[in-house]
Design a protein around this motif. Structure first.
Motif, short mmCIF file in Angstrom:
data_model
loop_
_atom_site.label_atom_id
_atom_site.label_comp_id
_atom_site.label_asym_id
_atom_site.label_seq_id
_atom_site.Cartn_x
_atom_site.Cartn_y
_atom_site.Cartn_z
N THR A 167 0.79 -1.01 0.14
CA THR A 167 0.01 0.00 -0.08
C THR A 167 0.96 1.19 -0.11
O THR A 167 1.82 1.27 0.64
N THR A 168 0.61 2.33 -0.90
CA THR A 168 1.65 3.22 -1.32
C THR A 168 1.03 4.31 -1.61
O THR A 168 -0.25 4.46 -2.01
N VAL A 169 1.70 5.56 -1.74
CA VAL A 169 0.99 6.89 -2.43
C VAL A 169 1.30 6.73 -3.90
O VAL A 169 2.71 6.65 -4.23
N HIS A 170 0.45 6.82 -4.64
CA HIS A 170 0.85 6.76 -6.21
C HIS A 170 1.16 8.19 -6.69
O HIS A 170 0.46 8.91 -6.56
N VAL A 171 2.42 8.02 -7.09
CA VAL A 171 3.01 9.34 -7.81
C VAL A 171 3.04 9.09 -9.08
O VAL A 171 3.44 8.11 -9.90
N PRO A 172 2.32 10.23 -10.15
CA PRO A 172 2.43 9.98 -11.72
C PRO A 172 3.57 10.23 -12.14
O PRO A 172 3.78 11.38 -12.71
N HIS A 173 4.51 9.29 -12.08
CA HIS A 173 6.13 9.43 -12.62
C HIS A 173 6.00 9.76 -13.99
O HIS A 173 6.70 10.64 -14.42
N ARG A 174 5.30 9.27 -14.88
CA ARG A 174 5.47 9.36 -16.27
C ARG A 174 4.91 10.67 -16.73
O ARG A 174 5.61 11.40 -17.43
N GLN A 175 3.87 11.10 -16.10
CA GLN A 175 3.26 12.38 -16.32
C GLN A 175 4.07 13.57 -15.68
O GLN A 175 4.35 14.47 -16.63
N MET A 176 4.57 13.21 -14.71
CA MET A 176 5.61 14.11 -14.10
C MET A 176 6.89 14.31 -15.12
O MET A 176 7.29 15.74 -15.22
N GLY A 177 7.26 13.44 -15.56
CA GLY A 177 8.44 13.50 -16.48
C GLY A 177 8.16 14.23 -17.87
O GLY A 177 8.87 15.11 -18.27
N ARG A 178 6.99 13.73 -18.25
CA ARG A 178 6.60 14.19 -19.56
C ARG A 178 6.29 16.09 -19.32
O ARG A 178 6.81 16.79 -20.16
N VAL A 179 5.50 16.38 -18.40
CA VAL A 179 5.20 17.66 -18.13
C VAL A 179 6.48 18.58 -18.02
O VAL A 179 6.68 19.56 -18.49
N ALA A 180 7.40 17.88 -16.93
CA ALA A 180 8.64 18.57 -16.81
C ALA A 180 9.41 18.89 -18.13
O ALA A 180 9.79 20.12 -18.36
N ALA A 181 9.49 17.86 -19.16
CA ALA A 181 10.10 18.21 -20.27
C ALA A 181 9.47 19.13 -20.95
O ALA A 181 10.06 20.30 -21.75
N GLN A 182 8.09 19.29 -21.12
CA GLN A 182 7.47 20.37 -22.05
C GLN A 182 7.75 21.75 -21.32
O GLN A 182 8.07 22.51 -22.03
N GLU A 183 7.72 21.65 -19.91
CA GLU A 183 7.59 22.99 -19.35
C GLU A 183 9.44 23.56 -19.70
O GLU A 183 9.39 24.89 -19.97
#
Lengths: 339, 339
Positions: free
Chosen positions: A294-310
């Motif tokens: 049981t864990t906190v789900h972090v949207p890793h892929r989305q974060m990486g993608r958005v960081a690249a776009q930014e």
């Protein structure tokens, strides 16, 4: 008539301030191996203090684009940053950029050194993890006008674009869930707090939740430790020797939780029957362990993608800087049960 | 009198060969964004064909040291290369070098592009994984005199220093063990073979062992698939639908095996009672899974450390190139049992 802008510092200004020749300044900027460490440090202090940039002109800067992006992550050894970084790279590559990654081993000094190396190697922009680092690094990035995005944080304290999530709120909601399931004897394994705003935010989230549920946060045992599997295992064992024994051990990330789980098995403790364990991040490992975490789900892929776009938008000068906050959620699996 | 050495190619030679101005050649080498892709490719072909190096003189080269090392690994997304890379970085850092890492996503074209980027960004030396890549890349590295070490392989076919182990012999000895424990119905999950000498060597090791035990290697089902957890899971399910069912599934690495293990659980199959599963690499994950994975132990840290030492020696020009072969061993754990 006074100039409209402050005068642009020159190589001469730096040389005068550092009391060296302009040739020495030049060598410090281009070829650090030929200069003594002491001289180099003196010159770099002058460079920073004056805000000297070898090519000030924006047009010259743009023309010097290398289509190389630098990223500095705290560690390559476990998978915490791997998936986000992969998405970051894929997005950059689709736009013709090459990503170079450096690992700081969670050491601020090493990160500062790597930032300078990546800038010296011509990185068009940088990705950094978290927001907590010395102000002089932010000043350096600002003066050198290096497009920079911070990830794994949604802080805007330093005026840099960021893409992340609220570590404190995310962990608070997991702690709320844990307490709603009847747990009162909670123990915590946290990553090292110094220089790590993610670890600090997560611990704060647990404390806020405890307080909201009428428990004195200071009564809850916290072990602060390194981010290795073995650290999690050892901390878990220490917690489980307490009397009364905790009914749940909340871990600052999935790697620490994996260590706790493996030590529980070695100690002959059943999870979740004898003790519940929770993580944070939802890396791939979390779903492969037994019982699953049981864990906190972090949207890793989305974060990486958005960081690249930014970052690409920042490089193109098309966007004001902002903090982007992504939603996280709790992934309920078998390692946590109600009591 | 004829020169003792062939004449050193100049910028003029390249410009003439590519039918462009010397300024264009210079831009191609320093600032690729200002040149059309077509022109750049033509110029780079001429650079490679002539073996042109901007600063041929060895002394000038040494003075231009950046104390930056580049490494290109096939993936950052799972931990296969992480531990070795960390040791590689630690050893380099102790000597004042900064490591920049790039991930090729197992794509040879991307690797070639990243090699050029790292060289353009001034890397003093390179670490590459495995030995199988186009000859033109080796020619490029030779002509540009880029100190390079290959890891995860002990091949010396291309005349470059290497640090690794014999993938074929290591997997053969695991397959020998599997058969000594009574297994006859063996199924194999292999990584993609094209451009990956590690995967190819491992599969060859299984086939050699089968033949030595009197089994026709072609009678053993092999699924070749990508290196994601999910690929391992799907391949495992396909294998387990065969009649008769395999008693053991040998996987090309621990990540594929982790996928197999997780799918076994989802299918209600007990490991090792219903089917045994083996891996390769002994990454940290292997000891955290349940049941823990029988696998080939690769000395990741030692490999990273030795690779760094070899590379530094190569940069210093102190050593002849050689292949260093490290010993591997089998780690017996609960996922494999005798039948």
């Amino acid at each position: 008539m006074a100039p409209a802008h402050p005068p642009i510092p020159t190589l001469d200004d730096v040389a005068r301030a550092a009391n060296v020749s302009t040739a020495t300044v030049s060598r410090c900027l281009n070829d650090k191996s030929k200069v003594s460490r002491e001289t180099r440090e003196r010159v770099m202090r002058a460079v920073d203090a004056l805000g000297y940039t070898p090519n000030f002109n924006a047009r010259a800067m743009a023309a010097r684009r290398t289509h190389t992006i630098g990223a500095i992550i705290p560690t390559m050894e476990n998978a915490i940053f791997a998936r986000g970084l992969q998405a970051f790279q894929e997005t950059l590559h689709a736009e013709g950029y090459t990503l170079l990654v450096s690992s700081s081993a969670y050491q601020p000094d090493l990160e500062a050194e790597q930032i300078r190396t990546l800038v010296a190697r011509g990185a068009d922009g940088l990705l950094l993890i978290g927001a907590e680092r010395g102000q002089q690094i932010y000043d350096y990035l600002t003066r050198r006008a290096i497009p920079t995005v911070l990830a794994w944080t949604s802080s805007f304290d330093h005026g840099f674009a960021s893409v992340g999530f609220d570590n404190c709120a995310a962990m608070r909601s997991l702690a709320d869930q844990v307490q709603a399931m009847g747990h009162r004897r909670i123990a915590v394994i946290s990553g090292i707090l110094a220089g790590n705003d993610r670890a600090e935010g997560r611990l704060r989230g647990i404390r806020e939740s405890l307080r909201a549920h009428g428990t004195d946060p200071d009564s809850v045992p916290v072990i602060e430790t390194g981010y290795e599997i073995e650290n999690g295992a050892d901390a878990f064992e220490t917690h489980m020797k307490r009397a009364p024994r905790p009914t749940v051990v909340m871990c600052g990330n999935d790697v620490l939780a994996a260590g706790a789980l493996s030590r529980a098995r070695a100690m002959g403790l059943r999870v979740p029957e004898d003790v519940s364990i929770t993580g944070f991040d939802d890396i791939e490992l979390a779903g492969l362990l037994y019982p699953r975490l049981t864990t906190v789900h972090v949207p890793h892929r989305q974060m990486g993608r958005v960081a690249a776009q930014e970052l690409l938008e920042t490089i193109a000068g098309r966007k004001p800087r902002a903090a982007r906050e992504l939603a996280v959620s709790i992934t309920m699996r078998e390692s946590l049960k109600a009591i």
